[in-house]
Design a protein around this motif. Structure first.
Motif, PDB file in Angstrom:
ATOM      1  N   UNK A   1       0.823  -1.208   0.000  1.00 19.53           N
ATOM      2  CA  UNK A   1       0.000   0.000   0.000  1.00 19.53           C
ATOM      3  C   UNK A   1       0.856   1.256   0.000  1.00 19.53           C
ATOM      4  N   UNK A   2       1.947   1.249   0.748  1.00 15.49           N
ATOM      5  CA  UNK A   2       2.857   2.395   0.763  1.00 15.49           C
ATOM      6  C   UNK A   2       3.505   2.586  -0.614  1.00 15.49           C
ATOM      7  N   UNK A   3       3.922   1.506  -1.247  1.00 12.38           N
ATOM      8  CA  UNK A   3       4.512   1.586  -2.587  1.00 12.38           C
ATOM      9  C   UNK A   3       3.482   2.087  -3.598  1.00 12.38           C
ATOM     10  N   UNK A   4       2.247   1.591  -3.503  1.00 11.71           N
ATOM     11  CA  UNK A   4       1.192   2.011  -4.425  1.00 11.71           C
ATOM     12  C   UNK A   4       0.847   3.487  -4.238  1.00 11.71           C
ATOM     13  N   UNK A   5       0.825   3.950  -2.993  1.00  9.46           N
ATOM     14  CA  UNK A   5       0.551   5.373  -2.740  1.00  9.46           C
ATOM     15  C   UNK A   5       1.636   6.256  -3.339  1.00  9.46           C
ATOM     16  N   UNK A   6       2.881   5.844  -3.178  1.00  9.83           N
ATOM     17  CA  UNK A   6       3.997   6.610  -3.769  1.00  9.83           C
ATOM     18  C   UNK A   6       3.824   6.705  -5.282  1.00  9.83           C
ATOM     19  N   UNK A   7       3.559   5.562  -5.908  1.00  9.89           N
ATOM     20  CA  UNK A   7       3.452   5.520  -7.364  1.00  9.89           C
ATOM     21  C   UNK A   7       2.206   6.261  -7.856  1.00  9.89           C
ATOM     22  N   UNK A   8       1.093   6.165  -7.132  1.00 12.99           N
ATOM     23  CA  UNK A   8      -0.122   6.884  -7.520  1.00 12.99           C
ATOM     24  C   UNK A   8       0.093   8.398  -7.453  1.00 12.99           C
ATOM     25  N   UNK A   9       0.996   8.815  -6.591  1.00 11.81           N
ATOM     26  CA  UNK A   9       1.338  10.236  -6.489  1.00 11.81           C
ATOM     27  C   UNK A   9       2.388  10.647  -7.530  1.00 11.81           C
TER      28      UNK A   9
END
Length: 134
Positions: free
Chosen positions: A16-24
């Protein structure tokens, strides 16, 4: 090899942390540098951590997900406009179609980033599976 900033060498603790970074629009691995060089074109390599993003292959998945989410979000609005307000179809379409188009376009880059983060996190498409402390 690109120089690596020590402060940016922090692997995400969860997907989830990796996905949030990439979504940003940030590198899912370090979160320090940009993930995209153009609207939907990932950078070849992260400026901060050196991760090779040329392996990423999101293909049509971001478009499918964006359309699916947009449809599910707008369905209640369409039902409300057509049913409860008894709005004419042409008027409802004039409201909903531009909104749907904007939602799909706005969702493409964040969703593509999250798909790339998933590929990296799971070690798909030739990515090396990395975890904190390993």
């Amino acid at each position: 090899m690109h120089p690596v900033e020590p402060a940016c060498e922090t692997l995400p603790a969860t997907f989830l942390q990796a996905a949030r970074r990439a979504a940003a629009g940030r590198c899912p691995r370090c979160g320090c540098a940009e993930l995209f060089r153009k609207w939907l074109k990932p950078v070849e390599r992260c400026r901060a951590c050196g991760q090779d993003w040329s392996l990423a292959r999101a293909d049509d998945i971001p478009a499918y997900i964006a359309i699916l989410l947009t449809g599910h979000i707008l369905a209640p609005l369409i039902i409300y406009l057509a049913g409860d307000l008894e709005m004419r179809p042409l008027v409802a379409g004039a409201l909903v179609l531009p909104l749907a188009t904007a939602m799909v376009i706005a969702g493409l880059q964040p969703i593509k980033g999250a798909v790339i983060a998933m590929q990296w996190w799971l070690g798909m498409q030739g990515f090396h599976k990395e975890r904190r402390g390993s």
